[in-house]
Design an enzyme around this catalytic site. Structure first.
Site, mmCIF file in Angstrom:
data_model
loop_
_atom_site.group_PDB
_atom_site.id
_atom_site.type_symbol
_atom_site.label_atom_id
_atom_site.label_comp_id
_atom_site.label_asym_id
_atom_site.label_seq_id
_atom_site.Cartn_x
_atom_site.Cartn_y
_atom_site.Cartn_z
ATOM 1 N N GLU A 109 11.481 55.175 -121.660
ATOM 2 C CA GLU A 109 11.203 56.189 -120.720
ATOM 3 C C GLU A 109 10.511 55.690 -119.691
ATOM 4 O OE1 GLU A 109 12.499 56.763 -123.712
ATOM 5 O OE2 GLU A 109 13.869 57.560 -123.997
ATOM 6 N N HIS B 80 13.440 69.425 -127.995
ATOM 7 C CA HIS B 80 14.468 69.184 -127.521
ATOM 8 C C HIS B 80 15.193 70.044 -126.677
ATOM 9 C CE1 HIS B 80 15.209 65.616 -130.162
ATOM 10 N NE2 HIS B 80 16.350 64.814 -129.051
HETATM 11 C C1 LIG Z 1 11.952 58.867 -126.454
HETATM 12 C C2 LIG Z 1 13.189 58.826 -127.169
HETATM 13 N N1 LIG Z 1 13.963 58.706 -126.069
HETATM 14 C C3 LIG Z 1 16.028 58.788 -126.028
HETATM 15 C C4 LIG Z 1 16.545 58.947 -127.261
HETATM 16 C C5 LIG Z 1 17.532 59.703 -127.766
HETATM 17 N N2 LIG Z 1 18.104 59.406 -128.816
HETATM 18 C C6 LIG Z 1 18.235 59.728 -129.530
HETATM 19 S S1 LIG Z 1 18.544 58.863 -130.859
HETATM 20 C C7 LIG Z 1 18.383 57.141 -129.721
HETATM 21 C C8 LIG Z 1 19.346 55.625 -130.190
HETATM 22 C C9 LIG Z 1 17.980 55.507 -130.998
HETATM 23 O O1 LIG Z 1 18.554 54.090 -131.282
HETATM 24 P P1 LIG Z 1 17.603 53.523 -132.939
HETATM 25 O O2 LIG Z 1 16.138 53.902 -133.266
HETATM 26 O O3 LIG Z 1 18.327 52.305 -133.321
HETATM 27 O O4 LIG Z 1 18.026 54.761 -134.234
HETATM 28 P P2 LIG Z 1 19.784 55.209 -134.299
HETATM 29 O O5 LIG Z 1 20.211 55.558 -134.149
HETATM 30 O O6 LIG Z 1 20.371 53.548 -134.818
HETATM 31 O O7 LIG Z 1 19.456 54.996 -136.214
HETATM 32 C C10 LIG Z 1 18.358 57.996 -128.357
HETATM 33 C C11 LIG Z 1 18.737 57.422 -127.444
HETATM 34 C C12 LIG Z 1 15.213 60.540 -128.316
HETATM 35 N N3 LIG Z 1 15.544 60.655 -129.007
HETATM 36 N N4 LIG Z 1 13.388 59.962 -127.535
#
Ligand SMILES: Cc1ncc(C[n+]2csc(CCOP(=O)(O)OP(=O)(O)O)c2C)c(N)n1
Lengths: 329, 342
Positions: free
Chosen positions: A58, A127
Site C-alpha cells: 500500500e 474492515h
Molecule cells: C495491508 C493489506 N492489504 C491488503 C489486504 C487484503 N488481503 C487480504 S489477504 C490478501 C492476500 C494475502 O496473501 P498472502 O500473504 O500470500 O496470504 P494467503 O492469503 O495466501 O494466506 C490480501 C491482499 C489486507 N488484508 N491487508
C-alpha cells in the site's frame, strides 16, 4: 437504464480512461476485477499497463501514485478497504496532500484515492471503519462520500477532473444499490436535498443518507417533516445548502456512521452553531457511533450502528425542544 | 510396548511414529475445523469472511509441534490452523466464528482476529504483514524480560505469514530489526503460491522470500510444507537454534487448496494446477506414511473419525450457543474513558 452503485463507479472510471490517456488505476487484484468487482473487465479494455496489478504494497501504491502525478499522470489508487489505506498514511498525508503547497505550487498531485468505508457483513474492527473525518481534517485533500449510483458516477467523474488529491470513499454496503444515472455533472462541494421537509434538517452522507430517509419516512407518518441533506462531499462542504435548510427548519441533526467523537458532524454542528445561532429553535445535535471499535458478532456489531429509529428519536427530541429565545418570538 | 522389537533403534522408531501420529491428529483436527467453518459459512452461521487453511495443515502442525505453551505465535487472516496447533480450544474457536457467547475473543474478533493468549497465540490479523513487527516486538519483549531478570529466557516467537506479505514494508523492517537485535524469532513464510487472486511470484522480484531473509544475514531454510515430517524436523532444528538467540527463517512451500475466502471459487486458477496440488494433499500423504511405518489402517482412520466427531460436537454446541450479551460491545475499549458517545 438503472445501474448499480458499483457499476456507476466503473462506468465513470472507464469513460475517463477512454477520454484521457493520462488516467491509470493501480491496486491489488485489479486485473481480476478488484476485490468487489469494481474493475471487472477493465484490464481487458485498457490493458495491464493502465489497469495496473500491484504487489500488496500500500505504501508503494500510494507513493508511486504521487510520483506518477508529479510527472503528469492522473492515477486512481485503489486501497481496497479504507482500513488498509492506513498502511499508506505517510504517502497520502505527508506527501500527496502537501506536495503542491510545500513546493510553492510547482507541482500538482491529481490522484483519486478510492477507499471503501463502512460496516459490511460482520467484518469486525479492521474492515469496517469510516475514517472520512481524518481526511477532512487534512489541508490539501478533498473528501467525497457518494450515497447513490448517480452520485458515484457524477462525483467520481468530478474527482477524476480535479487537479489535487481526492479521497474518494465508497460505502461497501451500497455496491448493489440500483438507480438511474444523471448526465448533469455533479460538482464537488454541492450538497443535495434528498428529501425536503419543514421541521428539522438532517445532514448526512454515504450510507446513512438511506438510513435518514427511512427515518424521515417514519417521522412523516407521525406528523414530523424532516429534510434530509445528502452532503456528498465533506471537503469542500456545502455550507450554503446546509445554512439555507437550517434557516428554514430551525433545527439541525447531523448523523453519520463514523464514531461521533471528533467526527465530521462536530465540525458541521460547530459551524452552524457559530453562524446561525439566531435561526436555531433548538441546540444542534449530532448522532454517530459510540467510541468503540466495530465488533464481529452481530449483536455487538449492531451497537455501533446508527439506525433509523435512533435518527427518528433524535429528530423527535429536537422538535420537542424549543429554546426560550425562539419561544419568546 | 514396541511394535518392532525392543532395541534402542526400535524405541526411536516408536517415538517417531507416535510423534507423527500426534501431528496427524493435529492436522486432522485443523481439517475438520476448516471443513465445518466452510459449512458454517455456507449455512450463514459463520458471519464474516473466512479464509481456510485447507491444504496447509502440515506447516502449522509441524512447526507448532516444536513449541511449548509458553512460546508465542502470531498469525494471519488465515489463522485457524496455527491457533489449533498451538493448543487453542476448538469449541471456543467455533463459537467465535459463529459470533456466539463463549468465543475466544468474546465475539469481538471473529475468524480474522482469532486469538488465544492462554496458549501463546497472540492473534491473527486482518492486515497483511502487520503481524511481523508485532512478533518481532514479542521476541524483543522476551529479551528485555530476560535482561531485567538477569537470566536467559528459553521462550521463542514464531511468526507465520503468507508469501504475499513479503512485498509490504513491515516485512523488511521487521526482519532487519530481528537480526540487528538478534532476537529469538522464527519467521515462517507459508508460500501457498497465491495472494488472493494474484499469483504472488508474478509480482515479487528476485528469487523469493528466503533470499530476502538471507540478504539480511538471517539463515533461511526451504522445506516442502506438505511433508509434515520434514517440517517438524527442520522447524525443530531452527527453533532450537532460535532459543539461543538470533532469528531464523523457514520458507514452507504449500498450496491453498480452496479459494481465497470460503466465498471465492478460485476460478482464476487452472483446474490442472489445483488437481496437481490435490494429489499432494498433506493429509492423505501423512496417512499413507503412517501406514508405511506400520501403523494399522484402523488406527489412522480413527484419528480422522475422532477429529470429525470432536468438531461435529463443536459445531453443534456453537450453533446452540446463545448470542453474546450486547453490552460487551462497550467493554475492553480503554480504561480511562470507556466506550461511549461523549
Ligand atoms: C495491508 C493489506 N492489504 C491488503 C489486504 C487484503 N488481503 C487480504 S489477504 C490478501 C492476500 C494475502 O496473501 P498472502 O500473504 O500470500 O496470504 P494467503 O492469503 O495466501 O494466506 C490480501 C491482499 C489486507 N488484508 N491487508
Amino acid at each position: 437504464m438503472a445501474l448499480t452503485y458499483l457499476e456507476a463507479g466503473r462506468r465513470a472510471l472507464a469513460e475517463a480512461m477512454a477520454a484521457d490517456k493520462r488516467v491509470v488505476a493501480l491496486g491489488e487484484d485489479l486485473g481480476r476485477g478488484g476485490v468487489f468487482g469494481q474493475y471487472k473487465g477493465m484490464q481487458e479494455q485498457f490493458g495491464p499497463g493502465r489497469i495496473i496489478d500491484t504487489p500488496i504494497s500500500e505504501a508503494a501504491i500510494m507513493g508511486t501514485a504521487v510520483g506518477m502525478a508529479l510527472v503528469g499522470r492522473r492515477p486512481v489508487v485503489e486501497m481496497r478497504f479504507s482500513d488498509f489505506a492506513l498502511c499508506a498514511v505517510d504517502e497520502l498525508i505527508n506527501q500527496a496532500a502537501k506536495a503542491r503547497y510545500m513546493f510553492g505550487g510547482q507541482g500538482r498531485v491529481p490522484v483519486v484515492v478510492r477507499q471503501p468505508i463502512g460496516m459490511w457483513r460482520s467484518s469486525a474492527a479492521q474492515h469496517s471503519q469510516s475514517l472520512e473525518a481524518w481526511y477532512a481534517h487534512m489541508p490539501g485533500l478533498a473528501v467525497v462520500c457518494p450515497a447513490t449510483p448517480a452520485d458515484n458516477y457524477g462525483l467520481l467523474k468530478a474527482a477524476l477532473a480535479t487537479d489535487d488529491p481526492v479521497v474518494y470513499m465508497e460505502h461497501k454496503d451500497l455496491w448493489g444499490l440500483e438507480g438511474e444515472l444523471d448526465a448533469a455533472p455533479v460538482p464537488l462541494g454541492k450538497a443535495r436535498i434528498a428529501r425536503p421537509g419543514r421541521d428539522a434538517t438532517i445532514v448526512t452522507w454515504s450510507k446513512t443518507v438511506h438510513v435518514a430517509l427511512a427515518a424521515a419516512a417514519e417521522l412523516d407518518r407521525n406528523g414530523v417533516s424532516a429534510e434530509v441533506v445528502d452532503l456528498r462531499t465533506l471537503w469542500p462542504w456545502d455550507k450554503e445548502t446546509v445554512f439555507a435548510s437550517v434557516r428554514r427548519t430551525g433545527r439541525l441533526l447531523v448523523a453519520h456512521e463514523a464514531v461521533q467523537v471528533a467526527g465530521f458532524g462536530a465540525e458541521i454542528a460547530a459551524v452552524v452553531a457559530e453562524t446561525l445561532d439566531d435561526a436555531l429553535k433548538a441546540p444542534v445535535r449530532r448522532l454517530g457511533a459510540p467510541r468503540i471499535p466495530v465488533a464481529y458478532a452481530p449483536p455487538l456489531e449492531d451497537r455501533a450502528r446508527v439506525g433509523a429509529a435512533d435518527i427518528a428519536a433524535a429528530v423527535r427530541a429536537l422538535v420537542a425542544t424549543t429554546r426560550r429565545a425562539a419561544a419568546a418570538e | 510396548m514396541s511394535m518392532t522389537g525392543n532395541t534402542a533403534e526400535a524405541r526411536r522408531n516408536d517415538a517417531h511414529v507416535a510423534r507423527l501420529l500426534d501431528m496427524y491428529r493435529t492436522m486432522a483436527r485443523i481439517r475438520a475445523f476448516e471443513e465445518r467453518a466452510e459449512q458454517g459459512s455456507r449455512d450463514g452461521l459463520v458471519k464474516g469472511a473466512v479464509h481456510l487453511s485447507i491444504g496447509q495443515e502440515a506447516v502449522a502442525a509441524g512447526v507448532c509441534r516444536n513449541l511449548e505453551q509458553s512460546d508465542f505465535i502470531t498469525s494471519t487472516h488465515r489463522g485457524h490452523g496455527h491457533t489449533i496447533a498451538k493448543g487453542a480450544d476448538v469449541g471456543a474457536m467455533m463459537c467465535e466464528l459463529f459470533g456466539r457467547a463463549g468465543g475466544t475473543c468474546e465475539g469481538k474478533g471473529g475468524s480474522m482476529h482469532i486469538a488465544d493468549f492462554n496458549v501463546g497465540m497472540l492473534g491473527a490479523n486482518g492486515v497483511v504483514g502487520a503481524g511481523i513487527p508485532i512478533a518481532v516486538g514479542a521476541a524483543h519483549g522476551i529479551r528485555l524480560e530476560a535482561e531485567a531478570a538477569g537470566r536467559p529466557d528459553p521462550r521463542v516467537v514464531v511468526c507465520f505469514f503468507g508469501d504475499g506479505a513479503i512485498n509490504r514494508g513491515p516485512f523488511l523492517e521487521g526482519l532487519n530489526w530481528a537480526q540487528v537485535y538478534k532476537l529469538p524469532i522464527l519467521f515462517v513464510c507459508e508460500d501457498n503460491a497465491w495472494s488472493a487472486t494474484t499469483f504472488t511470484r508474478a509480482l515479487s522480484a528476485g528469487p523469493g522470500p528466503a533470499a530476502r531473509a538471507e540478504a539480511l544475514g538471517i539463515p533461511a531454510t526451504t522445506v516442502d510444507g506438505n511433508d509434515v515430517e520434514a517440517v517438524d524436523r527442520i522447524a525443530g532444528t531452527l527453533v532450537a537454534k532460535v532459543r539461543g538467540g538470533g532469528p531464523a527463517f523457514l520458507l514452507a512451500t504449500t498450496y491453498r487448496l480452496k479459494g481465497h475466502t470460503a466465498a471465492d471459487a478460485g476460478a482464476y486458477r487452472k483446474a490442472e494446477e489445483v488437481a496437481a496440488h490435490l494429489a499432494r494433499d498433506p493429509l492423505p500423504r501423512t496417512a499413507e506414511r503412517l501406514k508405511a511405518l506400520g501403523v494399522e489402517a484402523g488406527v489412522v482412520d480413527a484419528v480422522v473419525r475422532d477429529a470429525a466427531a470432536e468438531l461435529d460436537d463443536a459445531y453443534a454446541r456453537a450453533k446452540a450457543a446463545p448470542w453474546p450479551d450486547d453490552g460487551l460491545a462497550f467493554t475492553d475499549v480503554l480504561d480511562v474513558g470507556a466506550g461511549t458517545w461523549r
